[in-house]
Design a protein around this motif. Structure first.
Motif, PDB file in Angstrom:
ATOM      1  N   PRO A  48       0.758  -1.159  -0.041  1.00 16.75           N
ATOM      2  CA  PRO A  48       0.060   0.124  -0.034  1.00 16.75           C
ATOM      3  C   PRO A  48       0.688   1.288  -0.005  1.00 16.75           C
ATOM      4  CG  PRO A  48      -0.163  -1.170   2.050  1.00 16.75           C
ATOM      5  CD  PRO A  48       0.536  -2.100   1.075  1.00 16.75           C
ATOM      6  N   LYS A  52      -0.108   4.081  -2.652  1.00 18.50           N
ATOM      7  CA  LYS A  52      -0.437   5.448  -2.254  1.00 18.50           C
ATOM      8  C   LYS A  52       0.519   6.439  -2.402  1.00 18.50           C
ATOM      9  CE  LYS A  52      -2.479   7.459   2.078  1.00 18.50           C
ATOM     10  NZ  LYS A  52      -2.897   6.951   3.359  1.00 18.50           N
ATOM     11  N   ASN A  78       4.598  11.116   4.745  1.00 16.79           N
ATOM     12  CA  ASN A  78       3.661   9.973   4.222  1.00 16.79           C
ATOM     13  C   ASN A  78       3.774   8.836   4.946  1.00 16.79           C
ATOM     14  OD1 ASN A  78       2.767  11.802   2.216  1.00 16.79           O
ATOM     15  ND2 ASN A  78       4.115  11.128   0.685  1.00 16.79           N
ATOM     16  N   SER A  82       0.754   7.197   7.484  1.00 15.51           N
ATOM     17  CA  SER A  82       0.312   5.850   6.973  1.00 15.51           C
ATOM     18  C   SER A  82       0.448   4.576   7.766  1.00 15.51           C
ATOM     19  CB  SER A  82       0.724   5.526   5.360  1.00 15.51           C
ATOM     20  OG  SER A  82       0.025   6.391   4.653  1.00 15.51           O
TER      21      SER A  82
END
Length: 94
Positions: A48, A52, A78, A82
């Motif tokens: 992911p 992403k 990020n 996340s």
């Protein structure tokens, strides 16, 4: 940068991960995420992240830290946000 939260990781594991930015050559950077608990599948975490953040990523074996996630470019902010979200989701589904 360290992420601390007592309720994200199972008992008996480290309660932090390290996110590190390494300067390669010129403007190229590499984001390394290490010291993730062993009960998490790092390959499932990197998938992911790659989607992403629109970057390439891999899981490498480090002699001192075990498996580490490496992402291309500066993904510090990020990855921080996340990883909290992803680790919590993995914990609740396991």
């Amino acid at each position: 940068m360290q992420i601390k939260s007592d309720d994200l990781l199972p008992a008996g594991t480290k309660d932090y991960i390290h996110i590190k930015i390494q300067q390669r050559n010129g403007r190229k950077t590499l984001t390394t995420v290490k010291e993730i608990a062993d009960n998490y599948d790092k390959k499932e975490l990197v998938k992911p992240f790659k989607k992403k953040f629109a970057c390439n990523g891999t899981v490498n074996e480090h002699p001192g830290y075990g498996e580490v996630i490496q992402l291309q470019s500066d993904q510090l902010k990020n990855t921080y946000a996340s990883s909290l979200e992803r680790l919590d989701r993995l914990r609740t589904t396991s």
